[in-house]
Design a protein around this motif. Sequence first.
Motif, PDB file in Angstrom:
ATOM      1  N   LEU A 139       6.247 -56.232 -16.672  1.00  0.00           N
ATOM      2  CA  LEU A 139       5.234 -55.518 -15.694  1.00  0.00           C
ATOM      3  C   LEU A 139       5.801 -54.211 -15.229  1.00  0.00           C
ATOM      4  O   LEU A 139       6.840 -54.213 -14.877  1.00  0.00           O
ATOM      5  CB  LEU A 139       4.787 -56.238 -14.354  1.00  0.00           C
ATOM      6  CG  LEU A 139       3.531 -57.161 -14.776  1.00  0.00           C
ATOM      7  CD1 LEU A 139       3.540 -58.452 -13.903  1.00  0.00           C
ATOM      8  CD2 LEU A 139       2.244 -56.507 -14.668  1.00  0.00           C
ATOM      9  N   THR A 140       5.015 -53.098 -15.056  1.00  0.00           N
ATOM     10  CA  THR A 140       5.769 -51.652 -14.729  1.00  0.00           C
ATOM     11  C   THR A 140       4.647 -51.099 -13.879  1.00  0.00           C
ATOM     12  O   THR A 140       3.516 -51.126 -14.573  1.00  0.00           O
ATOM     13  CB  THR A 140       6.243 -51.115 -15.793  1.00  0.00           C
ATOM     14  OG1 THR A 140       6.865 -49.758 -15.524  1.00  0.00           O
ATOM     15  CG2 THR A 140       5.377 -51.031 -16.971  1.00  0.00           C
ATOM     16  N   ASP A 141       4.957 -50.181 -13.182  1.00  0.00           N
ATOM     17  CA  ASP A 141       3.947 -49.050 -12.401  1.00  0.00           C
ATOM     18  C   ASP A 141       4.767 -47.748 -12.485  1.00  0.00           C
ATOM     19  O   ASP A 141       4.755 -46.904 -11.854  1.00  0.00           O
ATOM     20  CB  ASP A 141       3.719 -49.624 -11.168  1.00  0.00           C
ATOM     21  CG  ASP A 141       4.943 -49.592 -10.245  1.00  0.00           C
ATOM     22  OD1 ASP A 141       5.850 -49.638 -10.662  1.00  0.00           O
ATOM     23  OD2 ASP A 141       4.535 -49.782  -8.706  1.00  0.00           O
ATOM     24  N   HIS A 142       5.659 -47.494 -13.689  1.00  0.00           N
ATOM     25  CA  HIS A 142       6.281 -46.273 -13.582  1.00  0.00           C
ATOM     26  C   HIS A 142       5.314 -45.129 -13.695  1.00  0.00           C
ATOM     27  O   HIS A 142       4.219 -45.247 -13.939  1.00  0.00           O
ATOM     28  CB  HIS A 142       7.160 -46.172 -14.875  1.00  0.00           C
ATOM     29  CG  HIS A 142       6.405 -46.280 -16.226  1.00  0.00           C
ATOM     30  ND1 HIS A 142       6.121 -45.085 -16.968  1.00  0.00           N
ATOM     31  CD2 HIS A 142       5.702 -47.017 -16.808  1.00  0.00           C
ATOM     32  CE1 HIS A 142       5.145 -45.187 -18.121  1.00  0.00           C
ATOM     33  NE2 HIS A 142       4.839 -46.609 -17.938  1.00  0.00           N
ATOM     34  N   ASP A 143       6.033 -43.871 -13.204  1.00  0.00           N
ATOM     35  CA  ASP A 143       5.394 -42.553 -13.287  1.00  0.00           C
ATOM     36  C   ASP A 143       3.838 -42.651 -12.729  1.00  0.00           C
ATOM     37  O   ASP A 143       3.195 -41.667 -13.066  1.00  0.00           O
ATOM     38  CB  ASP A 143       5.198 -42.095 -14.874  1.00  0.00           C
ATOM     39  CG  ASP A 143       6.698 -41.943 -15.376  1.00  0.00           C
ATOM     40  OD1 ASP A 143       7.629 -41.346 -14.445  1.00  0.00           O
ATOM     41  OD2 ASP A 143       6.783 -42.216 -16.603  1.00  0.00           O
ATOM     42  N   TRP A 160      -0.393 -50.773 -12.176  1.00  0.00           N
ATOM     43  CA  TRP A 160       0.501 -51.878 -12.729  1.00  0.00           C
ATOM     44  C   TRP A 160      -0.030 -52.129 -14.556  1.00  0.00           C
ATOM     45  O   TRP A 160      -1.339 -52.038 -14.494  1.00  0.00           O
ATOM     46  CB  TRP A 160       0.415 -53.386 -12.191  1.00  0.00           C
ATOM     47  CG  TRP A 160       1.236 -53.236 -10.827  1.00  0.00           C
ATOM     48  CD1 TRP A 160       0.662 -53.144  -9.591  1.00  0.00           C
ATOM     49  CD2 TRP A 160       2.510 -53.209 -10.791  1.00  0.00           C
ATOM     50  NE1 TRP A 160       1.753 -53.020  -8.769  1.00  0.00           N
ATOM     51  CE2 TRP A 160       2.881 -53.160  -9.400  1.00  0.00           C
ATOM     52  CE3 TRP A 160       3.697 -53.401 -11.715  1.00  0.00           C
ATOM     53  CZ2 TRP A 160       4.237 -53.299  -9.056  1.00  0.00           C
ATOM     54  CZ3 TRP A 160       4.934 -53.349 -11.222  1.00  0.00           C
ATOM     55  CH2 TRP A 160       5.200 -53.191 -10.014  1.00  0.00           C
ATOM     56  N   HIS A 161       0.743 -52.360 -15.250  1.00  0.00           N
ATOM     57  CA  HIS A 161       0.339 -52.538 -16.432  1.00  0.00           C
ATOM     58  C   HIS A 161       1.657 -53.147 -17.216  1.00  0.00           C
ATOM     59  O   HIS A 161       2.452 -53.373 -16.817  1.00  0.00           O
ATOM     60  CB  HIS A 161       0.125 -51.254 -17.433  1.00  0.00           C
ATOM     61  CG  HIS A 161       0.975 -50.244 -17.521  1.00  0.00           C
ATOM     62  ND1 HIS A 161       1.299 -49.283 -16.541  1.00  0.00           N
ATOM     63  CD2 HIS A 161       1.767 -49.951 -18.488  1.00  0.00           C
ATOM     64  CE1 HIS A 161       2.491 -48.536 -16.900  1.00  0.00           C
ATOM     65  NE2 HIS A 161       2.496 -48.678 -18.185  1.00  0.00           N
ATOM     66  N   VAL A 162       1.461 -53.776 -18.502  1.00  0.00           N
ATOM     67  CA  VAL A 162       2.390 -54.554 -19.119  1.00  0.00           C
ATOM     68  C   VAL A 162       2.905 -53.611 -20.318  1.00  0.00           C
ATOM     69  O   VAL A 162       2.052 -53.073 -21.121  1.00  0.00           O
ATOM     70  CB  VAL A 162       1.951 -55.610 -19.916  1.00  0.00           C
ATOM     71  CG1 VAL A 162       3.093 -56.353 -20.551  1.00  0.00           C
ATOM     72  CG2 VAL A 162       1.207 -56.571 -18.579  1.00  0.00           C
ATOM     73  N   HIS A 163       4.395 -53.361 -20.422  1.00  0.00           N
ATOM     74  CA  HIS A 163       4.817 -52.736 -21.648  1.00  0.00           C
ATOM     75  C   HIS A 163       5.458 -54.112 -22.540  1.00  0.00           C
ATOM     76  O   HIS A 163       6.005 -54.940 -22.029  1.00  0.00           O
ATOM     77  CB  HIS A 163       6.242 -52.091 -21.204  1.00  0.00           C
ATOM     78  CG  HIS A 163       6.010 -50.845 -20.531  1.00  0.00           C
ATOM     79  ND1 HIS A 163       6.730 -49.828 -20.226  1.00  0.00           N
ATOM     80  CD2 HIS A 163       4.743 -50.074 -20.488  1.00  0.00           C
ATOM     81  CE1 HIS A 163       6.394 -48.835 -19.594  1.00  0.00           C
ATOM     82  NE2 HIS A 163       5.102 -48.631 -20.090  1.00  0.00           N
ATOM     83  N   TYR A 164       5.180 -54.166 -23.460  1.00  0.00           N
ATOM     84  CA  TYR A 164       5.358 -55.137 -24.438  1.00  0.00           C
ATOM     85  C   TYR A 164       6.836 -54.791 -25.259  1.00  0.00           C
ATOM     86  O   TYR A 164       7.401 -55.842 -25.624  1.00  0.00           O
ATOM     87  CB  TYR A 164       4.256 -55.460 -25.431  1.00  0.00           C
ATOM     88  CG  TYR A 164       3.016 -56.078 -24.744  1.00  0.00           C
ATOM     89  CD1 TYR A 164       3.137 -57.146 -24.397  1.00  0.00           C
ATOM     90  CD2 TYR A 164       1.888 -55.029 -24.444  1.00  0.00           C
ATOM     91  CE1 TYR A 164       1.949 -57.796 -23.702  1.00  0.00           C
ATOM     92  CE2 TYR A 164       0.894 -55.719 -23.695  1.00  0.00           C
ATOM     93  CZ  TYR A 164       0.826 -57.140 -23.474  1.00  0.00           C
ATOM     94  OH  TYR A 164      -0.173 -57.405 -22.811  1.00  0.00           O
TER      95      TYR A 164
HETATM   96 ZN    ZN Z   1       3.835 -47.501 -19.302  1.00  0.00          ZN
END
Ligand code: ZN
Length: 194
Positions: A104-108, A112-116
């Motif tokens: 889980l990340t909320d970069h930039d 919130w979304h998932v990087h796989y």
């Molecule tokens: Zn991303």
Amino acid sequence: MLIPHDTRIALDTVVDLVNTAPESRPPRDGLAGGSEDGLADIAALYAFAERHLISGVGALGEKDLTAVRDVRARFAEVFAAPDPRTAADLVNRLVAAAGTTPQLTDHDGYDWHVHYFAPDASIADHLAADCGMALAFIIVAGEQERLRRCEAPDCGHAFVDLSRNRSRRYCSSRTCGNRLHVAAYRARRKEATG
Ligand SMILES: [Zn+2]
Ligand SMILES: [Zn+2]
């Protein structure tokens, strides 16, 4: 069909990736195509990564180019899959080979979304994981048939049909759709006057 923002981005990326393959680039209307590979060299791979904001891939080399082309061929197979089971099998193998690490990340400033892709993944593994999971999302939603190839006879571009009633037949209504429209119109006129 509700598609999360990041899945949509990954779908755009995979469509663009598949369409860099020579077989997806038939020559037409004076446009370069046919045998030309949209990922002909490392510079093209850098441009692709930049176009799709694929960050953290570091310095790219010949190995990356070969690996990305290989992943591209696997994705082309997914678009050609005749049924969900075949597509699922292909996606499973792709994603497993990439070694995913969901995070889980909320970069930039994104929600919130998932990087796989795993941290420090190569660009090929990054694409296989994130784009593979985006295609998995479509299959899970029972929408595998939305992964299509353009029906224009001299095209062959991959696209994801996100239209409400799954009625899209061409990669672009502006180019292929319009071209065929004009051709059909001319044929009708010729029949009427001839
Ligand atoms: Zn991303
Ligand atoms: Zn087309």
